[in-house]
Design an enzyme around this catalytic site. Sequence first.
Site, PDB file in Angstrom:
ATOM      1  N   HIS A  35       0.854  -1.167  -0.135  1.00  0.00           N
ATOM      2  CA  HIS A  35       0.067  -0.140   0.060  1.00  0.00           C
ATOM      3  C   HIS A  35       1.156   1.196  -0.032  1.00  0.00           C
ATOM      4  CE1 HIS A  35      -3.965  -1.675   1.744  1.00  0.00           C
ATOM      5  NE2 HIS A  35      -3.483  -2.550   0.937  1.00  0.00           N
TER       6      HIS A  35
ATOM      7  N   GLU B 260       0.870   3.793   1.622  1.00  0.00           N
ATOM      8  CA  GLU B 260       1.480   4.518   3.019  1.00  0.00           C
ATOM      9  C   GLU B 260       2.294   3.664   3.512  1.00  0.00           C
ATOM     10  OE1 GLU B 260      -3.403   4.716   3.125  1.00  0.00           O
ATOM     11  OE2 GLU B 260      -1.823   3.640   2.167  1.00  0.00           O
TER      12      GLU B 260
ATOM     13  N   CYS C 234      -6.682   2.340   5.413  1.00  0.00           N
ATOM     14  CA  CYS C 234      -7.431   1.176   5.698  1.00  0.00           C
ATOM     15  C   CYS C 234      -6.988   0.814   7.182  1.00  0.00           C
ATOM     16  CB  CYS C 234      -7.322  -0.112   4.744  1.00  0.00           C
ATOM     17  SG  CYS C 234      -5.550  -0.728   4.807  1.00  0.00           S
TER      18      CYS C 234
ATOM     19  N   CYS D  62      -3.009   0.200   7.329  1.00  0.00           N
ATOM     20  CA  CYS D  62      -2.362   1.287   7.177  1.00  0.00           C
ATOM     21  C   CYS D  62      -2.502   2.228   8.646  1.00  0.00           C
ATOM     22  CB  CYS D  62      -2.744   2.041   5.876  1.00  0.00           C
ATOM     23  SG  CYS D  62      -1.979   0.924   4.541  1.00  0.00           S
TER      24      CYS D  62
END
Length: 163
Positions: A60, A62, A90, A93
């Site tokens: 991801h 992040e 999410c 993260c």
Amino acid sequence: MHQQDGARGIDEERLRRCLALADQAAALGEVPVGAVVVHEGVVVGEGYNRREVDRDPLAHAELRALAQAAARLGRWRLSGCTLYVTLEPCFMCAGALVNARVDRLVYGAKDPKAGAVESLGAVCADARLNHRMQITSGVLEAECGAVLSGFFARLRERRGGST
């Protein structure tokens, strides 16, 4: 949340960099999310989604930005840092932000299907956890949302209307 005009301008500038990173993700066929970590006014980490390309569920934006920041700063505790991201993080993260001790989160668009900061949960502000952070949401929200909406509309079009 109210901010002084200067602070809001800096937040918008950082989110614009995140949008440019999101464009790089989209060019790879990834969900267009970009993230930047800033420490003392200097960008120390950047990332964009690469789950499909890397075949990695952890890739991801992040997490990639946090890892780069930790490597550059030489520490896993990212106190004194702000993470900017185009989409509400999410659960994975948001948990990473808490565990990394990030001081501030700034994001653009809410994620009603997976967001863990405001939409489905409040991980970054949960008093039961060992760390909480300042949260600023809705910065360049329309632009960030439009990038995602456009991506998913094109994806549905290519797939014949279903996603």
